[in-house]
Design a protein around this motif. Structure first.
Motif, short mmCIF file in Angstrom:
data_model
loop_
_atom_site.label_atom_id
_atom_site.label_comp_id
_atom_site.label_asym_id
_atom_site.label_seq_id
_atom_site.Cartn_x
_atom_site.Cartn_y
_atom_site.Cartn_z
N ASN A 124 0.83 -1.20 0.00
CA ASN A 124 0.00 0.00 0.00
C ASN A 124 0.87 1.26 0.00
OD1 ASN A 124 -2.73 -1.06 0.09
ND2 ASN A 124 -2.23 -1.80 2.14
N VAL A 125 0.21 2.37 -0.23
CA VAL A 125 0.90 3.66 -0.23
C VAL A 125 1.31 4.05 1.18
CG1 VAL A 125 0.68 6.11 -0.80
CG2 VAL A 125 -0.33 4.38 -2.31
N TRP A 126 0.44 3.75 2.16
CA TRP A 126 0.71 4.19 3.54
C TRP A 126 1.89 3.41 4.10
CZ3 TRP A 126 1.55 3.18 8.55
CH2 TRP A 126 1.28 4.19 9.48
N SER A 127 2.88 4.14 4.59
CA SER A 127 4.05 3.56 5.24
C SER A 127 4.65 4.61 6.15
CB SER A 127 5.07 3.05 4.22
OG SER A 127 5.58 4.13 3.46
N PHE A 146 -8.08 0.16 10.88
CA PHE A 146 -6.71 0.51 10.49
C PHE A 146 -5.85 1.03 11.63
CE2 PHE A 146 -8.67 1.46 6.11
CZ PHE A 146 -8.56 0.14 5.74
N ASN A 147 -6.33 0.99 12.86
CA ASN A 147 -5.54 1.51 13.98
C ASN A 147 -4.61 0.42 14.52
OD1 ASN A 147 -7.14 3.73 13.61
ND2 ASN A 147 -7.72 3.94 15.75
N PHE A 148 -3.41 0.84 14.90
CA PHE A 148 -2.48 -0.09 15.52
C PHE A 148 -1.46 0.68 16.35
CE2 PHE A 148 -0.70 1.05 11.43
CZ PHE A 148 0.66 1.22 11.68
N MET A 149 -0.78 -0.06 17.21
CA MET A 149 0.18 0.53 18.13
C MET A 149 1.52 -0.17 17.95
SD MET A 149 -0.46 1.14 22.20
CE MET A 149 -1.19 -0.50 22.31
N VAL A 150 2.60 0.58 18.08
CA VAL A 150 3.94 0.03 17.97
C VAL A 150 4.67 0.27 19.29
CG1 VAL A 150 6.15 0.12 16.77
CG2 VAL A 150 4.02 0.39 15.48
N ILE A 151 5.17 -0.80 19.89
CA ILE A 151 5.90 -0.71 21.16
C ILE A 151 7.38 -0.59 20.85
CG2 ILE A 151 6.35 -1.80 23.39
CD1 ILE A 151 3.44 -1.08 22.96
N GLY A 152 8.00 0.50 21.28
CA GLY A 152 9.43 0.72 21.09
C GLY A 152 10.20 0.52 22.37
N ARG A 153 11.48 0.85 22.34
CA ARG A 153 12.30 0.72 23.54
C ARG A 153 12.00 1.83 24.54
NH1 ARG A 153 17.00 0.80 21.32
NH2 ARG A 153 17.35 -1.44 21.24
N GLU A 154 11.74 3.03 24.04
CA GLU A 154 11.51 4.17 24.91
C GLU A 154 10.13 4.78 24.75
OE1 GLU A 154 13.58 5.14 27.19
OE2 GLU A 154 15.30 3.88 26.64
N VAL A 155 9.50 4.60 23.59
CA VAL A 155 8.23 5.28 23.31
C VAL A 155 7.21 4.28 22.77
CG1 VAL A 155 9.34 7.49 22.86
CG2 VAL A 155 8.93 5.90 20.96
N ILE A 156 5.94 4.68 22.87
CA ILE A 156 4.83 3.96 22.26
C ILE A 156 4.24 4.87 21.19
CG2 ILE A 156 2.53 3.00 22.62
CD1 ILE A 156 3.34 2.29 25.43
N SER A 157 4.06 4.32 20.01
CA SER A 157 3.48 5.09 18.90
C SER A 157 2.12 4.49 18.54
CB SER A 157 4.40 5.06 17.67
OG SER A 157 5.68 5.53 17.99
N TYR A 158 1.12 5.35 18.42
CA TYR A 158 -0.23 4.91 18.05
C TYR A 158 -0.58 5.55 16.71
CZ TYR A 158 -4.97 3.19 18.69
OH TYR A 158 -6.15 2.52 18.54
N TYR A 159 -1.01 4.72 15.76
CA TYR A 159 -1.28 5.18 14.40
C TYR A 159 -2.76 5.04 14.08
CZ TYR A 159 3.77 5.01 13.91
OH TYR A 159 5.12 5.22 14.08
N THR A 160 -3.30 6.09 13.45
CA THR A 160 -4.73 6.13 13.12
C THR A 160 -4.94 6.54 11.66
OG1 THR A 160 -4.86 8.42 13.89
CG2 THR A 160 -5.38 6.69 15.50
N PRO A 161 -4.42 5.78 10.71
CA PRO A 161 -4.63 6.16 9.30
C PRO A 161 -6.10 5.97 8.90
CG PRO A 161 -3.57 4.02 9.44
CD PRO A 161 -3.62 4.55 10.83
N GLU A 162 -6.61 6.92 8.14
CA GLU A 162 -7.98 6.79 7.64
C GLU A 162 -8.06 5.87 6.44
OE1 GLU A 162 -9.56 10.62 6.87
OE2 GLU A 162 -9.50 11.27 8.98
N SER A 163 -6.98 5.82 5.67
CA SER A 163 -6.93 4.96 4.50
C SER A 163 -5.49 4.52 4.28
CB SER A 163 -7.45 5.69 3.26
OG SER A 163 -7.25 4.92 2.09
N LEU A 164 -5.33 3.30 3.79
CA LEU A 164 -3.99 2.79 3.50
C LEU A 164 -3.54 3.16 2.09
CD1 LEU A 164 -4.25 -0.78 5.08
CD2 LEU A 164 -3.44 1.35 6.14
N GLN A 165 -4.41 3.82 1.34
CA GLN A 165 -4.08 4.21 -0.02
C GLN A 165 -3.55 5.64 -0.12
OE1 GLN A 165 -4.12 1.78 -2.13
NE2 GLN A 165 -5.08 0.43 -0.61
#
Length: 267
Positions: A124-127, A146-165
């Protein structure tokens, strides 16, 4: 929606199994109907009696089919974490999100659609490029599209893309939070499960349990069905001590199942 299985065999090598065959769905639905009828029936049939009900003479019976797997070689050096992300039925193809590590140690997020007709993955286009180098775990939302969370070493990132295109918009699609609780070490997280739209439970390698809450602009749990309020911050609090978990599952009504492989599991 139970359309396929994707297995990571080695680094960028995946195996795709298509489950969307109509015969397989027909077989599953028929067996579920049989099981419900047996539960509602007062008569107790033996296993042999039940076996005679499902025979080749039954016009509704469809013999199980052989599932085939196809190997897929992604042009990525190493996939650290791979998960399906939730989408509604209007989005016909399953969607995958991958955390990819490159030879220089940098990590990117890639998204793919699973083309079941041609048995391949389409990027997809979204990256998202150059995320936290300590990122090791992707946690998809079970309720938010399309929501997901990424666990890092120091931070947590939460992503809320409306479309993957569409290309990523960091100001709108991404929120990064560093936990203020000094007891939390993100690199030691082993398992995490979702309770509802705005709360998660996770455990670390010391057996401690934590709750993670997504908060809106009013510091309330981000659980509005329409999500009118903007996601504002992430809060983490310790719940208590348990066993070192192999897997955590939220059952219902504030009940957790904590499975351990080096001790007794707990409820």
């Amino acid at each position: 929606h139970g359309q396929c299985i994707v297995l990571q065999i080695y680094k960028g090598v995946l195996s795709l199994i298509n489950l969307s065959d109509t015969k397989l769905h027909h077989l599953c639905s028929y067996r579920n109907k049989e099981n419900n009828n047996n539960k509602n029936s007062n008569s107790k049939n033996s296993e042999n009696d039940r076996a005679t009900k499902i025979t080749s003479n039954n016009p509704h019976y469809i013999a199980p089919i052989n599932l085939t797997a196809r190997s897929i070689f992604l042009d990525q050096p190493n996939i650290v974490s791979l998960e399906f992300i939730y989408n509604d039925k209007s989005y016909h193809e399953p969607a995958l999100v991958c955390l990819v590590e490159y030879y220089d140690g940098s990590k990117n997020i890639k998204t793919y659609n699973v083309n079941l007709n041609e048995m391949r993955l389409e990027e997809n286009v979204w990256s998202r490029a150059l995320v936290d180098k300590g990122s090791s775990l992707i946690i998809p939302s079970n309720t938010n599209k399309f929501n997901f969370m990424v666990i890092g070493r120091e931070v947590i990132s939460y992503y809320t893309p409306e479309s993957l295109q569409n290309p990523v918009n960091p100001e709108k699609d991404e929120m990064i939070c560093k936990p203020s609780n000094k007891l939390v070490c993100l690199a030691r997280i082993l398992d995490i499960c979702q309770i509802d739209k705005g709360r998660y439970i996770f455990g670390d390698d010391n057996g401690r349990l934590f709750i993670l809450a997504l908060l809106d602009e009013h510091n309330e749990v981000w659980c509005d069905d329409k999500f009118d309020q903007k996601l504002n911050k992430i809060r983490i609090e310790i719940l208590g001590q348990s066993v070192v978990s192999r897997s955590i599952a939220y059952l219902d009504n504030s009940v957790l199942l904590i499975a351990a492989d080096q001790g007794d599991s707990e409820v």
